[in-house]
Design a protein around this motif. Structure first.
Motif, PDB file in Angstrom:
ATOM      1  N   MET A 394      14.080   1.599 -10.190  1.00 62.31           N
ATOM      2  CA  MET A 394      13.159   2.724 -10.353  1.00 62.31           C
ATOM      3  C   MET A 394      11.712   2.291 -10.101  1.00 62.31           C
ATOM      4  O   MET A 394      10.932   3.013  -9.478  1.00 62.31           O
ATOM      5  N   TRP A 395      11.365   1.101 -10.614  1.00 66.78           N
ATOM      6  CA  TRP A 395      10.000   0.596 -10.417  1.00 66.78           C
ATOM      7  C   TRP A 395       9.720   0.390  -8.931  1.00 66.78           C
ATOM      8  O   TRP A 395       8.670   0.787  -8.421  1.00 66.78           O
ATOM      9  N   LEU A 396      10.660  -0.210  -8.222  1.00 68.35           N
ATOM     10  CA  LEU A 396      10.500  -0.418  -6.788  1.00 68.35           C
ATOM     11  C   LEU A 396      10.453   0.912  -6.036  1.00 68.35           C
ATOM     12  O   LEU A 396       9.661   1.089  -5.108  1.00 68.35           O
ATOM     13  N   ASP A 397      11.284   1.850  -6.441  1.00 64.54           N
ATOM     14  CA  ASP A 397      11.355   3.129  -5.737  1.00 64.54           C
ATOM     15  C   ASP A 397      10.054   3.908  -5.828  1.00 64.54           C
ATOM     16  O   ASP A 397       9.726   4.689  -4.924  1.00 64.54           O
ATOM     17  N   TYR A 398       9.298   3.706  -6.906  1.00 63.38           N
ATOM     18  CA  TYR A 398       8.040   4.440  -7.064  1.00 63.38           C
ATOM     19  C   TYR A 398       7.103   4.198  -5.881  1.00 63.38           C
ATOM     20  O   TYR A 398       6.322   5.070  -5.513  1.00 63.38           O
ATOM     21  N   GLY A 399       7.222   3.030  -5.263  1.00 69.29           N
ATOM     22  CA  GLY A 399       6.382   2.725  -4.112  1.00 69.29           C
ATOM     23  C   GLY A 399       6.671   3.557  -2.883  1.00 69.29           C
ATOM     24  O   GLY A 399       5.886   3.557  -1.934  1.00 69.29           O
ATOM     25  N   TYR A 400       7.796   4.278  -2.877  1.00 65.11           N
ATOM     26  CA  TYR A 400       8.141   5.141  -1.743  1.00 65.11           C
ATOM     27  C   TYR A 400       7.810   6.601  -2.013  1.00 65.11           C
ATOM     28  O   TYR A 400       8.044   7.458  -1.172  1.00 65.11           O
ATOM     29  N   SER A 401       7.286   6.888  -3.186  1.00 65.66           N
ATOM     30  CA  SER A 401       6.823   8.243  -3.497  1.00 65.66           C
ATOM     31  C   SER A 401       5.418   8.419  -2.937  1.00 65.66           C
ATOM     32  O   SER A 401       4.715   7.436  -2.684  1.00 65.66           O
ATOM     33  N   PRO A 402       4.950   9.651  -2.728  1.00 66.08           N
ATOM     34  CA  PRO A 402       3.594   9.839  -2.176  1.00 66.08           C
ATOM     35  C   PRO A 402       2.518   9.187  -3.023  1.00 66.08           C
ATOM     36  O   PRO A 402       1.630   8.511  -2.494  1.00 66.08           O
ATOM     37  N   GLU A 403       2.590   9.354  -4.367  1.00 67.52           N
ATOM     38  CA  GLU A 403       1.553   8.771  -5.217  1.00 67.52           C
ATOM     39  C   GLU A 403       1.682   7.253  -5.293  1.00 67.52           C
ATOM     40  O   GLU A 403       0.683   6.526  -5.328  1.00 67.52           O
ATOM     41  N   GLY A 404       2.916   6.751  -5.305  1.00 74.06           N
ATOM     42  CA  GLY A 404       3.115   5.302  -5.320  1.00 74.06           C
ATOM     43  C   GLY A 404       2.706   4.659  -4.010  1.00 74.06           C
ATOM     44  O   GLY A 404       2.155   3.551  -3.982  1.00 74.06           O
ATOM     45  N   ALA A 405       2.969   5.342  -2.909  1.00 70.45           N
ATOM     46  CA  ALA A 405       2.559   4.843  -1.590  1.00 70.45           C
ATOM     47  C   ALA A 405       1.042   4.740  -1.511  1.00 70.45           C
ATOM     48  O   ALA A 405       0.494   3.738  -1.032  1.00 70.45           O
ATOM     49  N   LEU A 406       0.351   5.781  -1.974  1.00 68.82           N
ATOM     50  CA  LEU A 406      -1.112   5.783  -1.941  1.00 68.82           C
ATOM     51  C   LEU A 406      -1.679   4.656  -2.795  1.00 68.82           C
ATOM     52  O   LEU A 406      -2.599   3.937  -2.383  1.00 68.82           O
ATOM     53  N   LEU A 407      -1.120   4.469  -3.988  1.00 67.40           N
ATOM     54  CA  LEU A 407      -1.586   3.415  -4.880  1.00 67.40           C
ATOM     55  C   LEU A 407      -1.375   2.037  -4.258  1.00 67.40           C
ATOM     56  O   LEU A 407      -2.283   1.198  -4.245  1.00 67.40           O
ATOM     57  N   ASN A 408      -0.179   1.783  -3.741  1.00 69.89           N
ATOM     58  CA  ASN A 408       0.117   0.478  -3.161  1.00 69.89           C
ATOM     59  C   ASN A 408      -0.687   0.205  -1.903  1.00 69.89           C
ATOM     60  O   ASN A 408      -1.020  -0.940  -1.603  1.00 69.89           O
ATOM     61  N   THR A 409      -1.008   1.256  -1.163  1.00 67.86           N
ATOM     62  CA  THR A 409      -1.706   1.079   0.113  1.00 67.86           C
ATOM     63  C   THR A 409      -3.210   0.994  -0.049  1.00 67.86           C
ATOM     64  O   THR A 409      -3.860   0.091   0.480  1.00 67.86           O
ATOM     65  N   PHE A 410      -3.794   1.938  -0.794  1.00 62.42           N
ATOM     66  CA  PHE A 410      -5.250   2.033  -0.872  1.00 62.42           C
ATOM     67  C   PHE A 410      -5.839   1.504  -2.180  1.00 62.42           C
ATOM     68  O   PHE A 410      -7.038   1.279  -2.259  1.00 62.42           O
ATOM     69  N   GLY A 411      -5.010   1.337  -3.200  1.00 61.90           N
ATOM     70  CA  GLY A 411      -5.536   0.796  -4.446  1.00 61.90           C
ATOM     71  C   GLY A 411      -6.010   1.866  -5.403  1.00 61.90           C
ATOM     72  O   GLY A 411      -5.336   2.872  -5.626  1.00 61.90           O
ATOM     73  N   ILE A 412      -7.191   1.678  -5.972  1.00 63.47           N
ATOM     74  CA  ILE A 412      -7.687   2.503  -7.068  1.00 63.47           C
ATOM     75  C   ILE A 412      -8.765   3.462  -6.574  1.00 63.47           C
ATOM     76  O   ILE A 412      -9.791   3.030  -6.025  1.00 63.47           O
ATOM     77  N   GLU A 413      -8.531   4.751  -6.756  1.00 63.10           N
ATOM     78  CA  GLU A 413      -9.521   5.739  -6.336  1.00 63.10           C
ATOM     79  C   GLU A 413     -10.829   5.514  -7.084  1.00 63.10           C
ATOM     80  O   GLU A 413     -10.861   5.321  -8.295  1.00 63.10           O
ATOM     81  N   GLY A 414     -11.929   5.549  -6.347  1.00 64.80           N
ATOM     82  CA  GLY A 414     -13.239   5.310  -6.936  1.00 64.80           C
ATOM     83  C   GLY A 414     -13.643   3.847  -6.935  1.00 64.80           C
ATOM     84  O   GLY A 414     -14.826   3.536  -7.114  1.00 64.80           O
ATOM     85  N   GLU A 415     -12.670   2.944  -6.739  1.00 64.80           N
ATOM     86  CA  GLU A 415     -12.980   1.515  -6.695  1.00 64.80           C
ATOM     87  C   GLU A 415     -12.769   0.915  -5.311  1.00 64.80           C
ATOM     88  O   GLU A 415     -13.594   0.138  -4.838  1.00 64.80           O
ATOM     89  N   SER A 416     -11.664   1.287  -4.679  1.00 66.07           N
ATOM     90  CA  SER A 416     -11.414   0.772  -3.331  1.00 66.07           C
ATOM     91  C   SER A 416     -11.373   1.888  -2.286  1.00 66.07           C
ATOM     92  O   SER A 416     -11.496   1.611  -1.097  1.00 66.07           O
ATOM     93  N   TYR A 417     -11.203   3.134  -2.720  1.00 71.55           N
ATOM     94  CA  TYR A 417     -11.194   4.252  -1.778  1.00 71.55           C
ATOM     95  C   TYR A 417     -11.649   5.530  -2.465  1.00 71.55           C
ATOM     96  O   TYR A 417     -11.723   5.616  -3.689  1.00 71.55           O
ATOM     97  N   LYS A 418     -11.946   6.532  -1.641  1.00 76.78           N
ATOM     98  CA  LYS A 418     -12.224   7.870  -2.137  1.00 76.78           C
ATOM     99  C   LYS A 418     -11.507   8.867  -1.246  1.00 76.78           C
ATOM    100  O   LYS A 418     -11.131   8.553  -0.103  1.00 76.78           O
ATOM    101  N   MET A 419     -11.278  10.068  -1.750  1.00 68.94           N
ATOM    102  CA  MET A 419     -10.635  11.105  -0.964  1.00 68.94           C
ATOM    103  C   MET A 419     -11.701  11.933  -0.243  1.00 68.94           C
ATOM    104  O   MET A 419     -12.662  12.398  -0.864  1.00 68.94           O
ATOM    105  N   VAL A 420     -11.540  12.094   1.062  1.00 73.49           N
ATOM    106  CA  VAL A 420     -12.467  12.876   1.871  1.00 73.49           C
ATOM    107  C   VAL A 420     -11.644  13.914   2.637  1.00 73.49           C
ATOM    108  O   VAL A 420     -10.842  13.558   3.502  1.00 73.49           O
TER     109      VAL A 420
END
Length: 559
Positions: A394-420
């Motif tokens: 289940m923990w591994l699978d979270y990385g294939y969800s949209p929110e898990g993919a975004l977290l693993n790819t871009f990191g932390i909103e406001g610290e490493s990326y922002k939404m535009v």
């Protein structure tokens, strides 16, 4: 992403059709004989957060990425894993080999397996590096077959597999067994988000001092003959302007980088295919031609005499120190980093890439995969001894969800990326790091968006990681080579075949590597090539080729 061209990208599958991944699909997975992870529980359709009501710890064996090691000592320092722990309730205790050297990693892995103290999760190349392959690892009780776990506890990965038949095919062995959670990324999606009107997906190749070419009024080399003329000019005409004639025309980082050059003769430094016929590059007439040329270059001082002993720091010093004229490397970790570092010191420096070199009268070849893939069997497997197989899945699978993919790819909103406008955009802290870190090094403090482990990459990351104009140019040049001779990913010999081929290649590859250096450095004359071929034959290389051919034929017959 490093060293040999086979590593430039690491363990990957396509992100194609991600929208459909999250929209549907019942499983069409086949169940292999002997699958043991039966459960009466109903399959979950989404990953509940937190995954556990009480915190648990999973141990994971994974080699350190050089981009992470540039600023950190352990993956626990990466912000993404701290955030994942908050969301899931699962802490990961990372076990890193003491060295990033491939042989040292394999040695520590083997010692770990022999000790019986096997962590819950293992990031490894199960086809190339485990004796007997993934099915043998399952048979030996090292890792679990994942079919039932994926079917019941990994809805996002299951939908991803069903979204594209190539993904479903490449994630399995011949008998249908799923054995790893792969990293997934998107060559086709990259094209959609790349602003370059002629997008390409090729992240490793040949790099050159374009300003030196211009100073000497030379064109970018394409053929081996072109390269010879350019390297001679770099050697004798002092393009650096140092007045010392201390230029290194060709500066490989270790023997592995120089071995990439055999590809100019249409062969690989291992297995490749010619049509549907499997061949082994260092057991061909073309290999003799490549060694003849490289030996000539080495004798004339066109290749760094210390190439075999050059480590990463020494390599960096030669390039940034304005001595190296050409080399091979990745788009971001090598090329992009050097562009930023060298331009900061001297704005007149120009770096560019070249098309993959080729022999006059033939054509240019690439041996990287440029399609959906799980590269050579790598990914995160679940230990057969884990008490938390369900939670791990289940923990591994979270990385294939949209929110898990975004977290693993871009990191932390406001610290490493922002939404535009609904799209993630890396912040200046990453793209123009004040401490001089490359984009990938800076991003690695927050996420795994520069590659590695198990998740789906959010496709917008690609043009941001390759944001420099020079990077946009270089990937287009590298794309020029044909992929006709590239072996498809996921080719898996049977347990018996894997054991036999591993035994053969253990001797063959050691001898091949030793003789490569001796031929190039002139310690063994080219006139001894026939004896070299006889030695390989005596070691069983023709049997190994037959095994690889049979495995390739079965792969091509998979449905």
């Amino acid at each position: 992403m490093k060293g040999k061209l086979g590593k430039a990208s690491a363990f990957t599958l396509s992100f194609a059709l991600l929208a459909s991944v999250f929209s549907s699909c019942s499983s069409n997975a086949t169940q292999p004989a002997g699958s043991t992870q039966k459960s009466e529980e109903a399959s979950i359709s989404t990953i509940p957060l937190p995954i556990v009501s009480k915190p648990i710890t999973l141990r994971m064996f994974v080699a350190m990425d050089a981009k992470v090691a540039a600023t950190m000592k352990n993956y626990n320092e990466i912000a993404v894993f701290k955030e994942l722990e908050k969301r899931t309730g699962i802490h990961i205790d990372f076990i890193h080999p003491a060295s990033m050297d491939g042989a040292a990693i394999k040695e520590q892995f083997n010692l770990m397996i022999a000790s019986g103290d096997i962590p819950d999760l293992i990031y490894y190349n199960w086809i190339n590096d485990f004796n007997g392959g993934p099915n043998k690892a399952i048979k030996d009780g090292v890792i679990l077959p994942l079919n039932d776990l994926v079917d019941k506890y990994s809805p996002n990965l299951k939908k991803f597999m069903n979204s594209d038949p190539r993904a479903n095919k490449q994630m399995r062995t011949d008998d249908g067994t799923i054995y790893v959670f792969p990293e997934a990324q998107a060559p086709d999606q990259y094209a959609k988000v790349n602003p370059n009107p002629n997008p390409a997906f090729q992240t490793f190749g040949w790099q050159i001092r374009q300003d030196w070419l211009e100073k000497l009024n030379l064109k970018s080399p394409e053929t081996i003959d072109d390269w010879y003329e350019v390297l001679k000019a770099f050697k004798t005409k002092n393009p650096s302007g140092s007045g010392k004639n201390d230029e290194i025309p060709l500066a490989p980082k270790g023997a592995g980088d120089l071995q990439n050059w055999v590809r100019a003769w249409g062969i690989n430094y291992g297995f490749y295919k010619d049509g549907d016929t499997v061949k082994y590059g260092p057991y061909t007439p073309e290999y003799k031609d490549s060694l003849t040329t490289l030996a000539k270059w080495y004798k004339e001082g066109l290749i760094d005499p210390d190439f075999a002993l050059t480590d990463a720091k020494q390599f960096d010093a030669k390039v940034v120190g304005n001595r190296a004229g050409s080399w091979t490397g990745s788009t971001s970790g090598t090329f992009g980093r050097f562009v930023q570092l060298m331009k900061a010191k001297d704005p007149t420096v120009k770096l560019l890439g070249t098309v993959p070199p080729y022999v006059k009268g033939t054509k240019s070849y690439n041996f990287n995969i440029d399609e959906i893939k799980i590269a050579s069997g790598g990914g995160v497997a679940i230990s057969a001894k884990s008490k938390y197989a369900k939670e791990a899945a289940m923990w591994l699978d979270y990385g294939y969800s949209p929110e898990g993919a975004l977290l693993n790819t871009f990191g932390i909103e406001g610290e490493s990326y922002k939404m535009v406008n609904g799209s993630p955009q890396l912040l200046p802290e990453i793209t123009n790091n004040p401490k001089g870190l490359s984009i990938d090094e800076a991003l690695s403090k927050y996420s795994r968006g520069s590659g590695g482990l198990a998740f789906v990459m959010t496709p917008e990351i690609w043009h941001q990681r390759m944001a420099l104009p020079e990077q946009q140019q270089v990937i287009g040049l590298w794309k020029a080579g044909s992929y006709d001779r590239t072996m498809p990913p996921g080719v898996t010999p049977t347990v018996e075949e894997s054991t036999k081929i591993a035994s053969i290649l253990s001797s063959v590859n050691t001898y091949r590597d030793e003789q490569f250096l001796k031929f190039v450095m002139g310690q063994t004359p080219i006139s001894e090539y026939d004896n070299y071929m006889k030695s390989l034959k005596g070691m069983g290389i023709e049997d190994a080729i037959k095994i690889q051919q049979a495995a390739y034929d079965r792969y091509m017959a998979r449905k």
